[in-house]
Enzyme design. Structure first.
Site, PDB file in Angstrom:
ATOM      1  N   ALA A  65     -57.022 -24.136 -36.661  1.00 53.22           N
ATOM      2  CA  ALA A  65     -55.490 -24.147 -37.224  1.00 53.22           C
ATOM      3  C   ALA A  65     -55.449 -22.507 -37.785  1.00 53.22           C
ATOM      4  O   ALA A  65     -56.357 -21.909 -37.845  1.00 53.22           O
ATOM      5  CB  ALA A  65     -55.936 -25.016 -38.762  1.00 53.22           C
ATOM      6  N   GLY A 109     -60.014 -26.391 -35.812  1.00 58.21           N
ATOM      7  CA  GLY A 109     -59.130 -27.368 -35.610  1.00 58.21           C
ATOM      8  C   GLY A 109     -58.827 -27.522 -33.961  1.00 58.21           C
ATOM      9  O   GLY A 109     -58.382 -28.615 -33.551  1.00 58.21           O
ATOM     10  N   GLU A 112     -61.509 -29.840 -33.114  1.00 57.66           N
ATOM     11  CA  GLU A 112     -61.026 -31.144 -33.492  1.00 57.66           C
ATOM     12  C   GLU A 112     -60.187 -31.596 -32.621  1.00 57.66           C
ATOM     13  O   GLU A 112     -60.030 -33.136 -32.376  1.00 57.66           O
ATOM     14  CB  GLU A 112     -60.682 -31.234 -35.081  1.00 57.66           C
ATOM     15  CG  GLU A 112     -62.004 -30.758 -35.911  1.00 57.66           C
ATOM     16  CD  GLU A 112     -61.395 -30.494 -37.321  1.00 57.66           C
ATOM     17  OE1 GLU A 112     -60.639 -29.461 -37.653  1.00 57.66           O
ATOM     18  OE2 GLU A 112     -62.022 -31.159 -38.307  1.00 57.66           O
ATOM     19  N   GLU A 132     -65.572 -23.495 -39.933  1.00 59.20           N
ATOM     20  CA  GLU A 132     -64.691 -23.484 -41.340  1.00 59.20           C
ATOM     21  C   GLU A 132     -65.608 -23.170 -42.545  1.00 59.20           C
ATOM     22  O   GLU A 132     -65.084 -22.360 -43.448  1.00 59.20           O
ATOM     23  CB  GLU A 132     -64.140 -25.075 -41.653  1.00 59.20           C
ATOM     24  CG  GLU A 132     -63.025 -25.214 -40.721  1.00 59.20           C
ATOM     25  CD  GLU A 132     -63.505 -26.107 -39.450  1.00 59.20           C
ATOM     26  OE1 GLU A 132     -64.825 -25.963 -38.860  1.00 59.20           O
ATOM     27  OE2 GLU A 132     -62.619 -26.702 -38.786  1.00 59.20           O
TER      28      GLU A 132
END
Ligand code: HXC
Length: 258
Positions: A65, A109, A112, A132
């Protein structure tokens, strides 16, 4: 339609989305995720598209992200906008098969999002991770859940607690990716795989996807019952008749997606 953060093309019955923010290693900004959602909507609505490929560059599938975009968000910002449900879940609600073609970094992300696809083909230089923890946070797009289902508790804990990266070989050995190919061949190889799936009956590929996904959401008995109902329902399709008759007549089937 022109998009700011992705490239979209079709190759026969295969729809291809290429994440395209090279300066940010394809960091998944809100704008990129919005573009991706719109592209998936368009491919889902297009009966000529049977299979979707999601890919990035040779250097990065996606490095996570967008840290710069989220760094200063408050809890209330995140809560009220339901960060990051919106958009991201569009990948998981896609009814057509969607393949992640991963070269380079698939972190946070990015990892993911690859795991939200139906399966992952990795280039030899692929690197997967949930880093993260190094940013003082944790996976927020299903990383702790999907990675655990892919690779088991021990390795998922290892990855999420240390934030280390896993190379393609390790990812293949533990079942995160289905195949590894040379970086230069990734797009061609994935296209070949996508075309092989695209040649099958579209509704049947969609049913297969639904049935396999049920394995993650139901008990074994419910999943087996669901599969059996879909199997029985396939006998109502023209394509089941065509497929079986083609076998008996020793010819290739010609599916009509009905
Ligand atoms: C915003 C990013 C970014 C990211 C890289 N960049 N990752 N920008 N968000 N996730 C930017 C860098 O700031 C830099 O911009 C440019 O991309 C090139 O990156 P470098 O770091 O210079 O490249 P390199 O040295 O090759 O290192 C590559 C890397 C590193 C190891 C992948 O970039 C990295 O660690 N990135 C962050 C990975 C990460 O922590 N991901 C998880 C994010 S949190 P400038 O402008 O300086 O050139 C997350 C939470 C998900 O994903 C929860 C649900 C959404």
């Amino acid at each position: 339609m022109a998009y700011e953060n992705i490239l979209v093309e079709t190759n026969g019955k295969v729809g291809i989305v290429t994440l395209n923010r090279p300066k940010a290693l394809n960091a998944l900004s809100a704008g990129l995720v919005r573009d991706l959602g719109a592209a998936l909507d368009a491919f889902e609505a297009d009966v000529n598209v049977h299979v979707i490929v999601l890919t990035g560059s040779d250097k990065a599938f996606a490095a996570g992200a967008d840290i710069k975009e989220m760094a200063e968000k408050s809890y209330m910002d995140a809560y009220l906008e339901d960060f990051i449900t919106k958009g991201w879940e569009r990948v998981t609600t896609c009814r057509k098969p969607i393949i992640a073609a991963v070269a380079g970094f698939a972190l946070g992300g990015g990892c993911e999002m690859a795991m939200m696809c139906d399966f992952i083909i990795a280039a030899q230089n692929a690197k997967f991770g949930q880093p993260e923890i190094n940013l003082g946070t944790l996976p927020g797009a299903g990383g702790t859940q999907r990675l655990t289902r892919f690779v088991g508790k021990s390795k998922a804990m290892d990855m999420c607690l240390t934030g280390r990266m896993m190379d393609a070989d390790e990812a293949w050995k533990c079942g995160l990716v289905s195949r590894i190919v040379p970086v230069d061949d990734l797009k061609d190889e994935v296209l070949k795989i996508a075309e092989a799936i695209a040649d099958k009956s579209l509704p049947i590929t969609m049913m297969v996807k639904e049935a396999v996904n049920a394995a993650y959401e139901t008990t074994l008995a419910q999943g087996v019952r669901f599969e059996r109902r879909l199997f029985q329902a396939s006998f109502a399709t023209d394509d089941q008749k065509e497929g079986m008759n083609a076998f008996i007549e020793k010819r290739q089937p010609s599916f009509t997606d009905r």
